[in-house]
Design a protein around this motif. Structure first.
Motif, short mmCIF file in Angstrom:
data_model
loop_
_atom_site.label_atom_id
_atom_site.label_comp_id
_atom_site.label_asym_id
_atom_site.label_seq_id
_atom_site.Cartn_x
_atom_site.Cartn_y
_atom_site.Cartn_z
N LEU A 269 0.85 -1.19 0.00
CA LEU A 269 0.00 0.00 0.00
C LEU A 269 0.88 1.23 0.00
O LEU A 269 1.82 1.33 0.80
CB LEU A 269 -0.91 0.03 1.23
CG LEU A 269 -2.17 -0.82 1.24
CD1 LEU A 269 -1.84 -2.30 1.32
CD2 LEU A 269 -3.06 -0.43 2.41
N VAL A 270 0.61 2.17 -0.91
CA VAL A 270 1.38 3.41 -0.95
C VAL A 270 0.44 4.59 -1.11
O VAL A 270 -0.62 4.49 -1.73
CB VAL A 270 2.41 3.41 -2.10
CG1 VAL A 270 3.47 2.35 -1.89
CG2 VAL A 270 1.73 3.25 -3.45
N THR A 271 0.82 5.71 -0.54
CA THR A 271 0.13 6.98 -0.74
C THR A 271 1.04 7.89 -1.54
O THR A 271 2.17 8.17 -1.12
CB THR A 271 -0.24 7.62 0.61
OG1 THR A 271 -1.12 6.74 1.32
CG2 THR A 271 -0.93 8.96 0.40
N LEU A 272 0.58 8.33 -2.70
CA LEU A 272 1.36 9.19 -3.58
C LEU A 272 0.72 10.57 -3.61
O LEU A 272 -0.47 10.70 -3.92
CB LEU A 272 1.40 8.60 -5.00
CG LEU A 272 1.86 7.13 -5.10
CD1 LEU A 272 1.85 6.68 -6.56
CD2 LEU A 272 3.26 6.96 -4.50
N ARG A 273 1.49 11.58 -3.31
CA ARG A 273 0.97 12.95 -3.27
C ARG A 273 1.81 13.84 -4.19
O ARG A 273 3.03 13.97 -3.99
CB ARG A 273 0.99 13.48 -1.84
CG ARG A 273 0.51 14.92 -1.68
CD ARG A 273 0.51 15.33 -0.21
NE ARG A 273 0.28 16.75 -0.05
CZ ARG A 273 -0.93 17.32 -0.04
NH1 ARG A 273 -2.01 16.56 -0.14
NH2 ARG A 273 -1.06 18.61 0.11
N ALA A 274 1.17 14.41 -5.19
CA ALA A 274 1.89 15.23 -6.17
C ALA A 274 0.87 15.90 -7.08
O ALA A 274 -0.32 15.54 -7.07
CB ALA A 274 2.85 14.37 -6.99
N PRO A 275 1.28 16.86 -7.90
CA PRO A 275 0.37 17.38 -8.92
C PRO A 275 -0.12 16.26 -9.84
O PRO A 275 0.59 15.27 -10.07
CB PRO A 275 1.25 18.40 -9.67
CG PRO A 275 2.29 18.80 -8.68
CD PRO A 275 2.57 17.57 -7.87
N PHE A 276 -1.31 16.43 -10.37
CA PHE A 276 -1.96 15.35 -11.13
C PHE A 276 -1.11 14.89 -12.31
O PHE A 276 -0.91 13.68 -12.51
CB PHE A 276 -3.34 15.83 -11.61
CG PHE A 276 -4.21 14.72 -12.12
CD1 PHE A 276 -4.87 13.88 -11.23
CD2 PHE A 276 -4.38 14.50 -13.48
CE1 PHE A 276 -5.68 12.85 -11.68
CE2 PHE A 276 -5.18 13.47 -13.94
CZ PHE A 276 -5.84 12.65 -13.03
N ARG A 277 -0.61 15.81 -13.12
CA ARG A 277 0.20 15.43 -14.28
C ARG A 277 1.46 14.69 -13.85
O ARG A 277 1.91 13.75 -14.51
CB ARG A 277 0.55 16.67 -15.10
CG ARG A 277 1.34 16.35 -16.38
CD ARG A 277 1.52 17.58 -17.22
NE ARG A 277 0.25 18.05 -17.76
CZ ARG A 277 -0.32 17.55 -18.85
NH1 ARG A 277 0.26 16.57 -19.51
NH2 ARG A 277 -1.47 18.04 -19.27
#
Length: 384
Positions: A269-277
């Motif tokens: 399980l990972v949570t990725l946080r960044a701008p959509f592109r």
């Protein structure tokens, strides 16, 4: 005596709409092999075996297969019920299981131990099922049981009385929220619902080992008081926490030596946080295409068809969240933030009242009324 401590299997639970039954079967099959390979003599399962009070037929099949698999290794099995289980349904199955598998769900029998002998003599195993104060207080006339702490204190007084009559090595199996536990972000409100409150660690004084269930991550509250956590990740808040079981070696004098056995993780399980592109195109996230993904995009405006587009890159994207930088108002503690921080149904109500009353939360009387209503709801759920 070698004991394997596990808990919180939550058979039948879904993960963002996906069944976890096959993944859990694989993990529990690995647990059975660990019992065999490490010469475990007793397996204790500290509650929340099922995820609901009315599990589907396939859940019973999985439980029966795993318990029989453990028994085939020669180990004994002791199971107690948790706040997600129906003690009546779990207890009903006890009579259908083979010798050596003990399902302990009767509060009135919690001071009647399962006694298992090894080369050093007997070990007394006491199973304390989840004790909802509103459900069990009628069982003990004259004993005030308002809180979980009251219920566990009374249960342990009965256990200690039995031990005084028959001294020796002892293990208690209990399902509760004990003081000193580190919270799991995003999970704590759920696992504390139903009026579960904090039980002091001192409540468990007087026994050699306490095998706890209810918290989904492993924790050591004292050398002889531990949570094993769940064998499978059920929330992104748990993603960084290992999955496994405690192996407890109990010596002739009741001394405890503990070691940890990791279980396989079927899908990370990972949570990725960044701008959509950036989420869609950056090579930085190429390693996560086979993981369960919680995608948090930080653009200032919502994206159209975000889930469909992200699934094109991450086939196991389970949830998408729009999390732009916090505004000044939210940074000081807006309503949405207070709701996310709430750890119980009562705190949710308090957050709502503060939102609609210019910061004025529940009064002492209102808080007491809310607690009573939640307790009544829990009573109805526990008896249906």
């Amino acid at each position: 005596m070698r004991i394997l401590h596990t808990s919180d299997w939550h058979i039948g639970r879904s993960f963002h709409g996906h069944s976890t039954l096959d993944a859990l079967r694989g993990v529990l099959d690995a647990l059975v092999e660990q019992v065999r390979d490490h010469d475990v003599e007793v397996v204790v399962i500290a509650g929340d075996v099922f995820d609901s009070a009315a599990p589907a037929a396939g859940c019973y099949t999985l439980l029966t297969d795993v318990l029989r698999g453990i028994a085939d290794t020669g180990a004994r099995v002791i199971v107690t019920s948790g706040n997600h289980d129906s003690a009546a349904r779990l207890g009903f199955q006890a009579g259908l299981l083979r010798e050596g598998i003990h399902v302990l769900t009767d509060p009135l029998a919690l001071d009647t131990p399962v006694v298992i002998d090894d080369a050093d003599g007997p070990v007394r195993f006491y199973g304390i099922p989840y004790l909802e104060p509103g459900v069990v207080r009628h069982l003990w006339d004259g004993i005030p049981l308002r809180t979980q702490a009251d219920a566990i204190d009374h249960a342990m007084s009965l256990v200690r009385a039995d031990l005084a009559a028959s001294p020796g090595r002892s293990v208690v199996i209990s399902h509760c929220f004990t003081a000193g536990v580190e919270a799991t972000p995003g999970v704590e409100r759920e696992i504390r619902q139903g009026s579960l409150d904090v039980v002091p660690l001192s409540s468990f004084d007087g026994v050699d080992y306490v095998a706890l269930g209810h918290i989904h991550g492993r924790q050591q509250l004292a050398p002889t008081v531990r949570y094993a956590g769940a064998p499978l990740h059920y929330s992104f808040g748990e993603g960084a926490k290992p999955r496994g079981s405690w192996v407890i070696d109990l010596d002739a004098a009741g001394g405890v030596e503990a070691s940890w056995l990791d279980l396989p993780v079927p899908r990370r399980l990972v949570t990725l946080r960044a701008p959509f592109r950036h989420l869609l195109e950056s090579d930085e996230y190429a390693a996560h295409v086979d993981d369960w993904v919680c995608a948090q995009y930080t653009d200032s405006t919502p994206q159209i068809d975000a889930m469909r587009r992200l699934l094109g890159r991450f086939p196991h994207c389970a949830t998408v969240m729009h999390t732009p930088p916090a505004s000044a108002a939210d940074a000081t503690g807006g309503y949405a933030r207070r709701v996310r921080a709430a750890r119980s149904d009562g705190e949710l109500v308090d957050a709502f009242l503060a939102h609609v009353r210019d910061g004025e939360g529940a009064s002492e009387l209102e808080a007491r009324i809310v607690r009573d209503v939640i307790e009544q709801r829990s009573l109805v759920e526990a008896t249906t």
